[in-house]
Design an enzyme around this catalytic site. Structure first.
Site, PDB file in Angstrom:
ATOM      1  CG  LEU A 292       8.401   2.474   4.820  1.00 23.50           C
ATOM      2  CD1 LEU A 292       8.193   1.279   3.903  1.00 23.50           C
ATOM      3  CD2 LEU A 292       7.056   3.091   5.194  1.00 23.50           C
TER       4      LEU A 292
ATOM      5  CE  LYS B  25       3.188   3.142   3.172  1.00 21.96           C
ATOM      6  NZ  LYS B  25       3.673   3.394   4.547  1.00 21.96           N
TER       7      LYS B  25
ATOM      8  CD  GLU C  75      10.099   1.527  10.543  1.00 25.37           C
ATOM      9  OE1 GLU C  75      10.237   2.420   9.706  1.00 25.37           O
ATOM     10  OE2 GLU C  75       9.874   0.343  10.230  1.00 25.37           O
TER      11      GLU C  75
ATOM     12  CE1 TYR D 131       0.065   2.041   4.256  1.00 26.76           C
ATOM     13  CE2 TYR D 131       1.031  -0.151   4.460  1.00 26.76           C
ATOM     14  CZ  TYR D 131       0.839   1.122   4.956  1.00 26.76           C
ATOM     15  OH  TYR D 131       1.404   1.487   6.158  1.00 26.76           O
TER      16      TYR D 131
END
Length: 287
Positions: free
Chosen positions: A207, A151, A183, A33
């Site tokens: 990411l 992702k 993260e 996505y």
């Protein structure tokens, strides 16, 4: 009035949107996505999101059902049909439905990928009050799979992290692996010490944020010092300031980590300035 959404080539009211119960996104989280922000009716960093989408699809050997030019046109059409001034466009592509459940991938020549998009209206997206007060985070163990650079729609643990934060009475969680911050649950993490911006280097552990790339570029152009490396939780607690970046939060100051107040407990000057620069420059290049 319901939203108009896009499902496999058709624009239709959200109540009429349907995907097979055998879609692999539903059964296997076999999908990717992207979320693109909209300010003043224009898309921010679309080229970056499109490039990352292509990379995610390639890493999973998944076919893209549209060209990037067609994808841009779909985004613009949804923004127009839903009269989005400020908000987001969510895009999801899955490996599709073979009509049954199987661990093996279906033949892409026989089973096309599924694609859905929808908008989320967020009036005043750039004027989030939290940017003036900063947010508080806790740290949680990072137990996700090893390819966080893709992702995917595998968002169960990040969702659990958000709920851990909510239960603790704070805003978000930073994930930690081997003592080092990876993260946030849906964002990249940064600390500032002695004016230097420190954020984890790119790799499969995090990411590759589109907003991250833009913010670091703007920071360097503004003659700010940037160091891409891992940092520990203790180092973060001793930092002068901290912040996160994401497509929807832009640059958001962090003022507390695990109960430890950073600096004065107010948003730091580096984060505040970077938010101003990012919003200004992104609006100029929005399409």
């Amino acid at each position: 009035m319901s939203r108009i959404v896009y499902v496999n080539g058709s624009y239709l009211p959200e109540e009429e949107a349907k995907i097979s119960i055998f879609d692999r996104g539903f059964l296997m989280a076999d999908g990717v996505y992207e979320v693109t922000s909209v300010l003043d009716g224009k898309l921010l960093d679309f080229a970056g999101h499109a490039a990352r989408l292509e990379r995610s699809l390639a890493e999973l050997d998944m076919a893209c059902p549209v060209t990037m030019e067609e994808l841009l046109a779909i985004h613009r059409e949804l923004v127009a049909q839903n009269a989005i001034t400020d908000g987001m466009v969510y895009l999801q592509i899955t490996r599709g439905s073979a009509g049954d459940r199987d661990f093996a991938f279906p033949d892409p020549a026989k089973v096309p990928s599924s694609i859905v998009l929808f908008t989320q209206s967020k009036p005043g997206l750039a004027d989030n009050p939290a940017a003036k007060t900063g947010i508080k985070v806790i740290t949680v163990p990072d137990i996700r799979w090893g390819r966080r650079d893709i992702k995917t729609v595998q968002l169960l643990y990040p969702s659990m992290g958000k709920m851990m934060a909510k239960k603790a009475g704070v805003d978000d969680a930073w994930m930690v692996e081997d003592g080092f911050v990876t993260e946030g649950t849906s964002n990249n993490a940064y600390i500032v010490k002695g004016g230097k911006i420190i954020t984890r280097h790119l790799g499969s552990e995090i990411l590759h944020g589109i907003t991250r790339a833009a913010v670091l570029r703007f920071a360097r152009e503004a003659q700010m010092e940037v160091e891409e490396r891992s940092f520990t939780v203790e180092e973060a607690k001793g930092a002068d300031e901290a912040f996160i970046t994401s497509a929807s939060a832009f640059v958001m100051p962090v003022v507390e980590i695990d109960g430890a107040k950073l600096g004065t407990g107010a948003p730091g000057k580096v984060a505040v300035r970077l938010r101003e620069i990012y919003l200004d420059e992104s609006r100029k290049s929005a399409i």
